[in-house]
Design a protein around this motif. Structure first.
Motif, short mmCIF file in Angstrom:
data_model
loop_
_atom_site.label_atom_id
_atom_site.label_comp_id
_atom_site.label_asym_id
_atom_site.label_seq_id
_atom_site.Cartn_x
_atom_site.Cartn_y
_atom_site.Cartn_z
N ASP A 153 -7.70 3.71 3.94
CA ASP A 153 -7.20 3.97 2.58
C ASP A 153 -6.42 2.77 2.03
N ILE A 154 -5.83 1.97 2.91
CA ILE A 154 -5.00 0.83 2.49
C ILE A 154 -5.24 -0.32 3.47
N PHE A 155 -5.42 -1.52 2.92
CA PHE A 155 -5.56 -2.71 3.76
C PHE A 155 -4.26 -3.52 3.69
N VAL A 156 -3.80 -3.96 4.87
CA VAL A 156 -2.56 -4.73 4.94
C VAL A 156 -2.82 -6.04 5.70
N LEU A 157 -2.29 -7.15 5.18
CA LEU A 157 -2.35 -8.42 5.89
C LEU A 157 -1.00 -9.12 5.74
N ILE A 158 -0.22 -9.12 6.81
CA ILE A 158 1.08 -9.75 6.80
C ILE A 158 0.99 -11.06 7.58
N ILE A 164 -2.23 -4.82 0.41
CA ILE A 164 -0.84 -5.26 0.55
C ILE A 164 -0.88 -6.51 1.41
N ALA A 165 -0.42 -7.63 0.86
CA ALA A 165 -0.53 -8.89 1.60
C ALA A 165 0.66 -9.80 1.33
N SER A 166 0.96 -10.65 2.29
CA SER A 166 2.04 -11.62 2.12
C SER A 166 1.66 -12.64 1.05
N ASP A 167 2.62 -13.00 0.23
CA ASP A 167 2.40 -13.96 -0.84
C ASP A 167 2.54 -15.38 -0.29
N VAL A 168 1.52 -15.81 0.46
CA VAL A 168 1.52 -17.14 1.08
C VAL A 168 0.15 -17.79 0.84
N SER A 217 -1.27 -7.73 -9.10
CA SER A 217 -0.89 -6.35 -9.45
C SER A 217 -2.10 -5.52 -9.87
N GLU A 218 -3.21 -6.20 -10.16
CA GLU A 218 -4.44 -5.48 -10.53
C GLU A 218 -5.00 -4.67 -9.36
N ASN A 219 -4.92 -5.24 -8.16
CA ASN A 219 -5.58 -4.59 -7.03
C ASN A 219 -4.68 -4.42 -5.82
N GLY A 220 -3.38 -4.67 -5.97
CA GLY A 220 -2.49 -4.48 -4.83
C GLY A 220 -1.11 -5.06 -5.04
N TYR A 221 -0.51 -5.47 -3.95
CA TYR A 221 0.87 -5.96 -3.96
C TYR A 221 0.98 -7.24 -3.14
N ILE A 242 11.00 -4.80 0.64
CA ILE A 242 9.93 -4.70 -0.36
C ILE A 242 8.66 -4.17 0.30
N LEU A 243 8.40 -4.62 1.52
CA LEU A 243 7.21 -4.14 2.25
C LEU A 243 7.32 -2.64 2.52
N VAL A 244 8.49 -2.17 2.94
CA VAL A 244 8.69 -0.74 3.20
C VAL A 244 8.50 0.06 1.92
N GLN A 245 9.08 -0.42 0.83
CA GLN A 245 8.97 0.26 -0.47
C GLN A 245 7.52 0.34 -0.93
N THR A 246 6.79 -0.75 -0.76
CA THR A 246 5.38 -0.81 -1.18
C THR A 246 4.51 0.11 -0.34
#
Length: 369
Positions: free
Chosen positions: A264-269, A290-294, A303-307, A316-320
């Protein structure tokens, strides 16, 4: 056209090797002859065998710096190129880019290099950055064309005086389509997924720390796909936080498509990045990101397709994470936008055609000399 690809490692199936595997299959499907030169044997060469792609395993092409091995690696590559007589050579990864370009130029063969994130990128010590940047600046003289997989990398190269706007071109990665099926989704639990090796630059440990801070009433589960040196440390943290029932470590998997279709959600930190293929695969599967801004991550995620998560911002990661786990409609909307962006900007065929255009431009330019 006869194309020889060169890549350093065969022991892992990372972003560069997955990209090359797809690229080789695409070129073969278009009727071109492909041969791959790769250091050693391992997971990558097994995939080449499965796909009936011609390759040669090189004894001396290694990731580690060694004057003896590197000299022998240069002669080994040169020997193969002499025998293969390609129309064009295309190098991937830093060491293959160094030895491959030198060997190709010694035979007066046209050569292209793809930088899957520069060796002097963020996260490297300033001293090493200067050394690697000087090496890349020197290698410009042995390059007919350079491809970066993100605008971030292209500009980062210029900042270190590597290349010119005429020589260096961005071609965003593209991935084969991954269709998702809504019927496969679970309605009772929100499934997250991170696909990455457990080694720098990825930071699964930081993600697990954030997951441990989620409200207790939330129903979620995360699949970690990948192995690597940091896996045990992450497993120990999950155990310490009593998250064994929610965090599943699958190790290296060749069923990424299937796992993405269930998610349901993809994450890349990450601590630093080039332009990750896994994000594009998740976008193809209609997932919110949800991905790190690097690095070049913000060229595929907004913001169109994620965070985009600022590096090191656990709150911020916990909130998102909480917001997306709770809000089904938001997940579906962002996921739908991901799919649209994939189709319009990051399809595999777009990348394949742009890469082939580079080959023809290089050969045309050569013919005019």
């Amino acid at each position: 056209m006869k194309i020889v690809y060169i890549i350093t490692r065969s022991d892992v199936l990372g972003g560069a090797s997955v990209h090359l595997l797809d690229l080789a299959k695409g070129m073969i499907d278009q009727g071109h002859q492909v041969h791959i030169l790769v250091g050693g044997e391992g997971t990558f060469t097994e995939e080449l065998k499965k796909n009936n792609i011609n390759f040669s395993s090189l004894k001396y092409l290694k990731r580690e710096i060694s004057l003896t091995h590197d000299l022998l690696g240069f002669w080994e590559i040169k020997k193969h190129l002499k025998q293969l007589k390609p129309d064009i050579v295309h190098c991937h990864s830093s060491k293959a880019g160094l030895l491959g370009r030198l060997a190709a130029k010694s035979l007066n063969l046209p050569v292209v290099f793809t930088a899957h994130g520069w060796a002097f990128t963020e996260g490297i010590s300033p001293t090493k950055q200067k050394i690697y940047a000087k090496i890349e600046k020197f290698l410009i003289n042995f390059s007919d064309h350079i491809i970066t997989v993100s605008e971030y990398d292209r500009k980062h190269g210029f900042k270190h005086n590597v290349g010119t706007p005429e020589l260096v071109q961005t071609i965003h990665n593209g991935v084969p389509d991954i269709k998702t099926s809504a019927s496969e989704k679970s309605s009772s639990i929100v499934r997250l997924i991170m696909v990455a090796r457990f080694e720098d630059p990825k930071d699964q440990y930081f993600l697990i720390q954030a997951l441990s801070k989620l409200p207790a009433h939330l129903t979620w589960q995360i699949d970690f796909l990948g192995d690597g040196p940091n896996l045990q440390k992450c497993q120990e943290l999950a155990n310490h936080e009593n998250l064994d029932s929610k965090i599943i470590f699958h190790g290296q998997s060749f069923k990424v498509k299937e796992f993405l279709n269930l998610a349901d959600i993809f994450v890349l930190i990450s601590n630093y990045e080039g332009f990750p293929l896994t994000i594009l695969e998740a976008m193809s599967a209609s997932l919110p990101i949800i991905a790190s801004d690097v690095g070049g991550v913000n060229e595929s995620v907004s913001s169109e397709n994620g965070y985009l998560i600022p590096k090191g911002s656990v709150d911020i990661l916990v909130q998102t994470l909480t917001e997306l786990i709770v809000n089904t409609n938001l997940r579906q909307q962002l996921g739908s936008n991901s799919r649209y962006l994939y189709e319009t900007q990051f399809s595999f065929n777009t990348m394949l055609q742009k890469t082939f255009n580079v080959y023809t431009q290089v050969l045309e330019k050569r013919s005019l000399k």
